[in-house]
Motif scaffolding. Structure first.
Motif, PDB file in Angstrom:
ATOM      1  N   PHE A 265      42.622-108.253  10.863  1.00 54.76           N
ATOM      2  CA  PHE A 265      42.329-108.920   9.692  1.00 54.76           C
ATOM      3  C   PHE A 265      42.296-110.422   9.960  1.00 54.76           C
ATOM      4  O   PHE A 265      43.129-111.049  10.623  1.00 54.76           O
ATOM      5  CB  PHE A 265      43.362-108.369   8.789  1.00 54.76           C
ATOM      6  N   MET A 267      43.405-112.778   7.712  1.00 55.26           N
ATOM      7  CA  MET A 267      44.339-113.503   7.067  1.00 55.26           C
ATOM      8  C   MET A 267      45.492-112.746   7.180  1.00 55.26           C
ATOM      9  O   MET A 267      45.896-111.668   7.938  1.00 55.26           O
ATOM     10  CB  MET A 267      43.979-113.805   5.706  1.00 55.26           C
ATOM     11  N   ALA A 269      47.302-111.023   4.271  1.00 51.45           N
ATOM     12  CA  ALA A 269      47.100-109.777   3.469  1.00 51.45           C
ATOM     13  C   ALA A 269      46.075-110.154   2.182  1.00 51.45           C
ATOM     14  O   ALA A 269      45.737-111.320   1.874  1.00 51.45           O
ATOM     15  CB  ALA A 269      48.373-109.464   2.835  1.00 51.45           C
ATOM     16  N   GLU A 271      45.255-109.472  -2.028  1.00 55.42           N
ATOM     17  CA  GLU A 271      45.792-108.634  -3.276  1.00 55.42           C
ATOM     18  C   GLU A 271      44.849-108.050  -4.000  1.00 55.42           C
ATOM     19  O   GLU A 271      45.069-107.621  -5.202  1.00 55.42           O
ATOM     20  CB  GLU A 271      46.420-109.778  -4.162  1.00 55.42           C
ATOM     21  N   HIS A 304      54.455-111.382  -2.172  1.00 55.01           N
ATOM     22  CA  HIS A 304      53.201-112.456  -2.608  1.00 55.01           C
ATOM     23  C   HIS A 304      51.996-111.650  -3.177  1.00 55.01           C
ATOM     24  O   HIS A 304      51.516-111.927  -4.320  1.00 55.01           O
ATOM     25  CB  HIS A 304      52.761-113.232  -1.221  1.00 55.01           C
ATOM     26  N   GLU A 305      51.674-110.518  -2.566  1.00 60.11           N
ATOM     27  CA  GLU A 305      50.613-109.950  -2.736  1.00 60.11           C
ATOM     28  C   GLU A 305      50.650-109.112  -4.109  1.00 60.11           C
ATOM     29  O   GLU A 305      49.979-108.889  -5.044  1.00 60.11           O
ATOM     30  CB  GLU A 305      50.027-108.815  -1.706  1.00 60.11           C
ATOM     31  N   HIS A 308      50.405-111.412  -7.108  1.00 58.22           N
ATOM     32  CA  HIS A 308      49.005-111.755  -7.408  1.00 58.22           C
ATOM     33  C   HIS A 308      48.621-110.697  -8.477  1.00 58.22           C
ATOM     34  O   HIS A 308      47.946-111.253  -9.269  1.00 58.22           O
ATOM     35  CB  HIS A 308      48.218-111.441  -6.224  1.00 58.22           C
ATOM     36  N   LYS A 326      46.069-119.930  -8.570  1.00 52.83           N
ATOM     37  CA  LYS A 326      46.763-118.475  -8.033  1.00 52.83           C
ATOM     38  C   LYS A 326      47.528-118.538  -7.074  1.00 52.83           C
ATOM     39  O   LYS A 326      48.781-117.978  -6.779  1.00 52.83           O
ATOM     40  CB  LYS A 326      45.707-117.475  -7.985  1.00 52.83           C
ATOM     41  N   TYR A 383      41.256-122.422   2.398  1.00 54.69           N
ATOM     42  CA  TYR A 383      42.437-121.679   2.432  1.00 54.69           C
ATOM     43  C   TYR A 383      43.739-122.515   3.246  1.00 54.69           C
ATOM     44  O   TYR A 383      43.910-122.069   4.338  1.00 54.69           O
ATOM     45  CB  TYR A 383      42.261-120.132   2.879  1.00 54.69           C
TER      46      TYR A 383
HETATM   47  N1  PHE Z   1      44.318-114.188  -1.159  1.00 56.07           N
HETATM   48  C1  PHE Z   1      45.142-113.895   0.023  1.00 56.07           C
HETATM   49  C2  PHE Z   1      46.476-114.378  -0.408  1.00 56.07           C
HETATM   50  O1  PHE Z   1      46.842-115.309  -0.287  1.00 56.07           O
HETATM   51  C3  PHE Z   1      44.584-114.726   1.227  1.00 56.07           C
HETATM   52  C4  PHE Z   1      43.424-114.473   1.749  1.00 56.07           C
HETATM   53  C5  PHE Z   1      42.101-115.209   1.531  1.00 56.07           C
HETATM   54  C6  PHE Z   1      43.103-113.189   2.418  1.00 56.07           C
HETATM   55  C7  PHE Z   1      40.912-114.880   1.768  1.00 56.07           C
HETATM   56  C8  PHE Z   1      41.825-112.884   2.899  1.00 56.07           C
HETATM   57  C9  PHE Z   1      40.969-113.802   2.596  1.00 56.07           C
HETATM   58  O2  PHE Z   1      47.061-113.672  -0.872  1.00 56.07           O
END
Ligand code: PHE
Ligand code: ZN
Length: 889
Positions: A265, A267, A269, A271, A304-305, A308, A326, A383
């Motif tokens: 993966f 990153m 995680a 959401e 965190h997730e 979201h 967000k 990011y």
């Molecule tokens: N939106 C995810 C987070 O911060 C991060 C993420 C971004 C994961 C892009 C995968 C790809 O919780």
């Protein structure tokens, strides 16, 4: 082959709503490694019933099979197809059905974006930010929100578990050993929140009763052998669900919540609605294989997730420039959650340390961008710690300015106004402002201006008038594309200590001529005042102060600024280290003193002079560890959070000359009785508990052990070996190993070999072993790095392996910055090789070279040469191209 489109920069100012809404989407996947077919049926609502503009759909690496409008097939020769877009013209002005058949190739997708095949054998998706376009043709942008229904068909033996968002509404067997499942998500969502998982997975199941009495099924999916390691994650999930109800009144909104752990993966995680997908390292933990740091990270990211679901999913972003809407908000929420579950000051200290090392330097480099960027080539490159961590600080400032209750009112209004919508940072700002009738207009500059403000604060006490004047000056450095800055709104939290070290009561404040009486939020006497600094230069005067105070500025780090305090003396700092009721600022005072000390020692070390640490500082540190004799100090320190003691005892040795560092560290262990600290804080209980008290104890012990080992003496090595062998959990085992690894030699080599032998089947533990070697300052380590690239435990396709082996190497002083350029060359080679597989990860790696202008002259040209080599490589990804070209500009 379709016409190839060149990379394009996208601008916030060009935002336009789409000409077509998507109302419902029915997806059908027939999964197979080599060739997966995707059919999507979309109910399209034209925005305007008098004209039909072209409908432009995004699509990448997707083969178009057919297009039907209201059931009628369009000839493929008649549609416009490029390497990035499918454009449809002559469309009905009334609502219509659009059906698209397409084909993708998961097995060769190594970008880990779109639909891919994980090394563990499962199919998995990642759609944020713009990955859905790698699955099928779609308006791939967050302001297009639709209700999704997903049908998955796959081989039943290989893929017994089929998951997507929402509720399972149908499932059954098909011919040829296939089976199917149909999932329906009742909430409309942007396609970046879509997810699909198929594989051989087993779940840990639990339930949560919401406060309105609904039972939610909770499932964490992993390969069968890992299920025992999901206990902590499940616990964290339930804590998160409860916390969001208690603190924000937010309940979960479906009957099922799934989490899936994948080993590959990009990153941490993701959401996805009701189907969060996690990097395994942020789900799996056992006492034997995971450290306190891992346990804390899992707690924070599960939170965190989960959070979201409201801040991100129910209310989402209008466009990707609003990402911090967000992310900043959700990071702030997870920080607060972790604070409530553990130690507030320790959490704050850690977060601020990260902000300063990573974000402040990003904000001072070629990739500096505002919390809301103005443009991007690849969204993946944004990011960043600026969008996430500085964004969280911006949210925190609302709370500091409006108070906890005022902030909650703002949140309530935000959800009341925007549930089900895709909105902007101004919408969040307006909710905060309107719910509190506050005037904050200058505050919006935090979203549009890059760069870390420098806040200079000086003071004067007038004994006759019993007044204390605080003079503030703010300045925001220029950043790429933003040479001139306007002053912003900085909340400066101030406490004033009397000579006994107590907080003085702050009654009246003269603020730019107007008199204000000060109260705390509960209406009691104020001990901390929040000064609103919103001009370039400004004065505030506290009245009714019987003696000259020692000031404690920027309590709890009330704004993401660099604070400069020309009138604060060393004695003041030592006094704050001893007495400040703000534990963050006690730590801060020790850090400031430590840094001053190091900066003083380095030139002395270079001149080969004798090095000595002032006794007052040593005494301060002794007291922090509970070894002091002065009783008034003692009282304060006894009450000090255990974790804070450990944080306060570190004194930024990173910046220093090796000799100054070693000698300072050498004196501390003697003076601070670190041996005693190790033995006193050893646990007699072999059972590992992850709670604040035990974490703090382990942390102080392991810190002391590390400092002791820097002495590199026979008995310190022996002590660390003993700790290593007797450790009953990974926190202690890994800390002892790290201590031993500071010093080159046989002991280090044997310990590393032993550790590998013990853990070679636990891939997440092997990653720690890689980290330890890659971050080493042992000279000539590039050779070892090359050897490790070929080691069976390394795999360039797995981002965790890259983050473990390459990332830490780029943060080393000695080896990454080797004088002969071998470190930079190594990184360039790896980046180019990686870019062919996974551009997102490659571009994160190349960022390490982007601050080359800060290097010394010789290193500048070596680093620049490698960046140029990367930039001119044929077939470079847009991700790496953007970072390399902006760094060279
Ligand atoms: N939106 C995810 C987070 O911060 C991060 C993420 C971004 C994961 C892009 C995968 C790809 O919780
Ligand atoms: Zn997030």
């Amino acid at each position: 082959m379709a016409v190839k489109e060149a990379p394009k920069e996208i601008f916030l100012k060009d935002y336009k709503p789409t000409g077509y809404h998507f109302d419902t989407v029915e997806l059908k996947f027939v999964l197979s490694e080599k060739k997966t077919t995707v059919v999507s049926k979309i109910r399209v609502l034209p925005r305007n019933s008098s004209e039909s503009p072209p409908l432009v759909l995004d699509g990448r690496d997707v083969k178009l099979l057919f297009v039907k409008i209201n059931g009628e097939e369009r000839k493929l020769e008649e549609v416009e197809l490029t390497s990035r877009h499918l454009t449809l013209k002559s469309l009905p002005v009334q609502p219509f059905d659009l059906e698209i058949g397409s084909e993708i190739h998961p097995e060769t997708n190594l970008s880990l974006e779109g639909l891919y095949k994980s090394s563990s054998g499962m199919f998995c998706t990642q759609c944020e930010a713009e990955g859905f376009r790698k699955i099928t043709f779609y308006q791939d942008r967050p302001d297009v929100m639709a209700k999704f229904t997903t049908r998955i068909e796959a081989d039943k033996a290989q893929y017994p578990v089929l998951l997507s968002n929402g509720n399972l509404i149908d499932s059954g067997d098909l011919e040829n050993g296939f089976h199917y499942a149909v999932w329906e998500d009742p909430f409309k969502k942007p396609c970046y929140l879509f997810a699909l998982v198929a594989g051989q997975l087993t779940s840990r199941d639990d339930t949560f009763k919401t406060r309105s009495g609904r039972d939610v099924q909770l499932r964490i999916w992993t390969p069968a052998q890992d299920v025992p390691k999901t206990e902590h994650a499940m616990h964290a999930l339930k804590l998160s669900m409860k916390w969001d109800e208690d603190v924000y009144g937010l309940e979960y909104d479906l009957d099922l919540f799934n989490i899936v752990a994948v080993p590959d993966f990009n990153m941490g995680a993701m959401e996805n609605k009701s189907l969060n997908i996690f990097n395994s390292k942020l789900v799996l933990a056992s006492a034997e294989t995971a450290t306190d740091v891992d346990y804390a990270a899992i707690l924070g990211v599960i939170g965190h997730e989960y959070f979201h679901n409201w801040t991100g999913n129910r209310v989402t972003c209008r466009d990707w420039f609003q990402l911090s809407l967000k992310e900043g908000l959700t990071v702030f929420r997870d920080q607060e959650f972790s604070s409530d579950m553990g130690s507030r000051p320790v959490k704050r200290i850690g977060d601020v340390a990260l902000l300063r090392t990573a974000q402040f330097s990003e904000d001072a480099g070629p990739m500096a961008h505002p919390v809301r960027p103005h443009s991007y080539i690849k969204m993946d490159n944004f990011y960043t710690v600026t969008v996430y961590e500085k964004g969280a600080e911006v949210v925190r400032m609302y709370q500091t300015l409006l108070g906890k209750d005022g902030f909650r009112k703002g949140m309530d209004l935000y959800f009341e106004r925007h549930d089900g919508q895709a909105v902007t940072c101004e919408d969040f700002f307006a909710a905060m402002r309107d719910a509190n009738s506050a005037n904050l207009s200058v505050f919006l500059r935090w979203y549009s201006q890059a760069g870390t403000p420098i806040l200079t604060v000086s003071t004067a006490y007038d004994a006759a008038a019993r007044s204390y004047t605080v003079k503030c000056k703010q300045e925001i450095p220029s950043t790429p594309g933003q040479p001139v800055k306007e002053p912003t709104l900085i909340p400066l939290a101030v406490g004033l200590l009397n000579s006994k070290g107590e907080d003085m009561v702050l009654t009246e404040l003269l603020d730019g001529g107007s008199l204000k009486s000060l109260k705390d939020t509960a209406g009691g006497p104020a001990k901390t005042a929040v000064l609103v600094v919103d001009k370039e230069e400004q004065e505030f005067t506290f009245l009714n102060l019987p003696e000259k105070p020692v000031p404690s500025f920027l309590r709890n780090f009330s704004a993401p600024v660099r604070l400069v305090t020309p009138t604060v003396t060393d004695d003041d700092l030592l006094f704050l280290l001893a007495h400040d009721s703000d534990e963050f600022n006690r730590w801060e005072a020790g850090q400031t003193m430590g840094r001053k000390l190091m900066l003083d020692l380095i030139p002395k070390a270079q001149r080969n002079e004798q090095l000595a640490v002032p006794s007052a500082f040593v005494e301060g540190m002794r007291r922090i560890c509970g070894k002091g004799t002065n009783t008034s100090w003692r009282k304060r320190t006894d009450g000090l959070d255990g974790g804070c003691r450990s944080r306060c005892s570190t004194y930024c040795p990173k910046i220093c000359d090796k000799r100054a560092c070693v000698e300072t560290e050498a004196r501390f262990p003697e003076n601070c009785e670190y041996r005693l600290i190790v033995t006193e804080n050893r646990s007699s209980d072999p059972h590992y508990t992850f709670d604040h008290k035990n974490k703090a104890r382990r942390s102080l012990k392991n810190l002391a052990l590390g400092y002791l080992c820097s002495l590199d003496e026979a008995d310190t090595t022996e002590l660390a070996l003993k700790e290593y062998k007797s450790a009953t959990n990974m926190t202690d085992q890994f800390a002892a190993l790290s201590s031993l690894c500071q010093n080159p030699g046989d002991v280090r080599d044997e310990a590393l070999a032993n550790f590998y032998e013990q853990w070679k089947d636990e891939t997440l533990v092997v990653n720690k072993w890689l980290v330890l070697q890659s971050m080493s300052d042992i000279p000539g380590n590039v050779k070892n790095m090359r050897r490790l690239l070929d080691h069976p435990s390394f795999d360039m396709k797995n981002p965790n392996k890259v983050y473990s082996l390459i990332g830490p190497f780029c943060r080393t002083a000695v080896n990454f910055h080797a004088k002969d350029g071998s470190g930079y060359e190594f990184l360039a080679e790896v980046t180019l090789q990686l870019d062919k597989m996974n551009p997102q990860v490659a571009s994160r790696m190349v960022s390490s070279l982007s601050r080359w202008k800060r290097f010394d002259e010789g290193r500048q040209s070596l680093a620049k040469a490698q960046l140029e080599r990367i930039a001119k490589t044929d077939g470079l990804s847009e991700n790496v191209f953007e970072i390399a070209s902006k760094s060279l500009a």
